[in-house]
Design a protein around this motif. Sequence first.
Motif, short mmCIF file in Angstrom:
data_model
loop_
_atom_site.label_atom_id
_atom_site.label_comp_id
_atom_site.label_asym_id
_atom_site.label_seq_id
_atom_site.Cartn_x
_atom_site.Cartn_y
_atom_site.Cartn_z
N GLU A 12 -7.29 8.16 -2.25
CA GLU A 12 -7.93 7.99 -1.52
C GLU A 12 -7.47 6.64 -0.97
O GLU A 12 -6.87 5.90 -1.64
CB GLU A 12 -9.25 7.27 -1.63
CG GLU A 12 -10.83 7.75 -1.06
CD GLU A 12 -11.73 7.00 -1.81
OE1 GLU A 12 -11.57 7.29 -3.45
OE2 GLU A 12 -12.59 6.32 -1.53
N ASP A 13 -6.41 6.43 0.61
CA ASP A 13 -6.06 5.70 1.22
C ASP A 13 -7.30 4.94 1.53
O ASP A 13 -7.71 4.90 2.84
CB ASP A 13 -4.95 6.56 1.81
CG ASP A 13 -4.61 5.62 2.95
OD1 ASP A 13 -4.82 3.63 2.77
OD2 ASP A 13 -3.02 5.86 3.32
N ALA A 14 -7.37 3.83 1.08
CA ALA A 14 -8.24 2.82 1.63
C ALA A 14 -7.76 1.77 1.97
O ALA A 14 -8.16 0.54 1.31
CB ALA A 14 -9.80 2.58 0.34
N ALA A 15 -6.81 1.84 2.14
CA ALA A 15 -5.79 0.44 2.65
C ALA A 15 -6.77 -0.06 3.73
O ALA A 15 -6.66 -1.40 3.76
CB ALA A 15 -4.01 1.36 3.73
N GLU A 16 -7.28 0.29 4.46
CA GLU A 16 -7.99 -0.23 5.69
C GLU A 16 -9.36 -0.51 5.43
O GLU A 16 -10.06 -0.73 6.25
CB GLU A 16 -7.61 0.55 7.08
CG GLU A 16 -6.56 0.69 7.36
CD GLU A 16 -6.55 2.08 8.46
OE1 GLU A 16 -6.92 2.30 9.28
OE2 GLU A 16 -5.20 2.65 8.44
N ALA A 17 -9.88 -0.53 3.86
CA ALA A 17 -11.85 -0.18 4.42
C ALA A 17 -11.47 -1.33 2.64
O ALA A 17 -12.85 -0.46 2.24
CB ALA A 17 -11.36 1.43 3.72
N GLY B 230 0.99 -1.34 -0.09
CA GLY B 230 -0.24 -0.06 0.00
C GLY B 230 0.65 1.13 -0.30
O GLY B 230 0.09 1.92 -0.23
N THR B 231 2.23 0.79 0.63
CA THR B 231 2.99 2.07 0.84
C THR B 231 3.41 2.78 -0.51
O THR B 231 3.03 4.25 -0.71
CB THR B 231 3.85 1.82 1.33
OG1 THR B 231 3.79 1.20 2.96
CG2 THR B 231 5.29 3.40 1.59
N ALA B 232 3.72 1.61 -1.66
CA ALA B 232 4.06 1.85 -2.60
C ALA B 232 3.32 2.15 -3.87
O ALA B 232 3.56 3.04 -4.72
CB ALA B 232 4.82 0.08 -3.09
C1 LIG Z 1 -3.89 4.00 5.83
C2 LIG Z 1 -2.87 3.37 5.76
N1 LIG Z 1 -1.89 3.64 4.53
C3 LIG Z 1 -1.10 2.80 4.10
C4 LIG Z 1 -0.95 1.72 4.60
C5 LIG Z 1 0.35 0.84 4.16
O1 LIG Z 1 0.44 -0.29 3.84
P1 LIG Z 1 1.07 -1.51 3.32
O2 LIG Z 1 1.19 -1.97 4.71
O3 LIG Z 1 0.75 -2.41 2.81
O4 LIG Z 1 2.46 -0.95 2.54
C6 LIG Z 1 -1.68 1.13 5.94
C7 LIG Z 1 -1.06 -0.08 6.57
O5 LIG Z 1 -0.15 -1.13 7.20
C8 LIG Z 1 -2.63 2.08 6.68
O6 LIG Z 1 -2.98 1.38 7.49
#
Ligand SMILES: Cc1ncc(COP(=O)(O)O)c(C=O)c1O
Length: 375
Positions: A169-174, A67-69
């Motif tokens: 939209e940072d939907a990493a948790e959604a 998600g960071t990438a």
């Molecule tokens: C809100 C949020 N953004 C980004 C990330 C990054 O995702 P990842 O761990 O896959 O790099 C996370 C998760 O850890 C997160 O909770």
Amino acid sequence: MLDFIIKKLLLKYVLKHPLSYNQIDIQGLHDVLLNYQHRNHEEIVFDFEKATSSQLLNRPVVAVSSGTAALHLALAALNIGAGDLVAVPTFSYVASVNPVLYTGAKPVWIDSEETTWNICPELLAKALKKFNTKSKRIKAIIVVHNYGVPANMKEIMALAKRYAVPVIEDAAEAWGASINGRPCGSVGDIGVFSFNSNKTVTAFGGGLLTTLNSKWEKRTRFLASQARLPKSFYLFDEAGFNYRMSPLTAAYGLVQMKQSQHLVVKRQEIFTRYSQAFKNHPKISWAHPLEGDVASRWLSAFRFGTSLIPQKIAQSLENAGFEVRRGWNPLHTMKHLSAYPAINSNLSERLFQEVICLPSGAGSEQCLNALRELI
Ligand SMILES: Cc1ncc(COP(=O)(O)O)c(C=O)c1O
């Protein structure tokens, strides 16, 4: 350091009930891999993209390593660079801001709103107004749907339109949450997901980016694969990243995608069990989605009024073998992040003091029983 070692030991020997985890589907992974035995491994990643796209209104998606990438690529596609300002919620995990720093841009911290705990549209409006000059202008907005509760996208998108600023939209948790019938991640200009180990739908890692803008989609795909130009010989004219999703990650992602709706419903049911038990308690509250929105409840996060001494509750639960987490530690309070401009209400600091994330998978029933004794 000692604190860290104690936590590790706790995790290994004492905590019987993890915060968030899915049972590993070994047979499922075996079956998927067998299916691709004599094929190009890249096909697994393309098939994962098809599977995820079909759950995101058939939008174009790019599967990446995390998600960071995905966030980093989103910023790169938007040409965010050194000195640019990006609005970021202070109440979030640090991964929401790290990619901003990678580009050399600067965050402008925006505090939370009471209802959803997500970025507050009123404070965002103040920030957009304040930083709207030629030399100091907010060039992108990152919105986070904390714990799977959708942010107020209606107001945020209206503001973004007024100031002509793109929304990530940072939907990493959604995964599985929705806004007015549309999946979270499909409302902003670019949506980003994470499939890391603790997420509701996991691939032991990996991330996803989605956008309807074909220029941005092509650009992220290109940058994610070392910016290799489409020639038969190795030709490059800029620095790219090695951010493409690995086929093994995609294979497990395919396994989980088949069960994704069930996995989301399970999290929602666990949250409902807790919230039903707490509904008449005057000192316990939680984040609410707005009307028409649906929360996926990645983690069951509850706010315990200070008179309940939330940290004592958290400690007692840990002592009894439950892994719990505090709410996010506000990013603007970190030493290396505190000099950036902030539009604050201090709600994030109160949430940090009062929110406890409870076990959101196996062990939630036992945790609820333990909590009944404590509150
Ligand atoms: C809100 C949020 N953004 C980004 C990330 C990054 O995702 P990842 O761990 O896959 O790099 C996370 C998760 O850890 C997160 O909770």
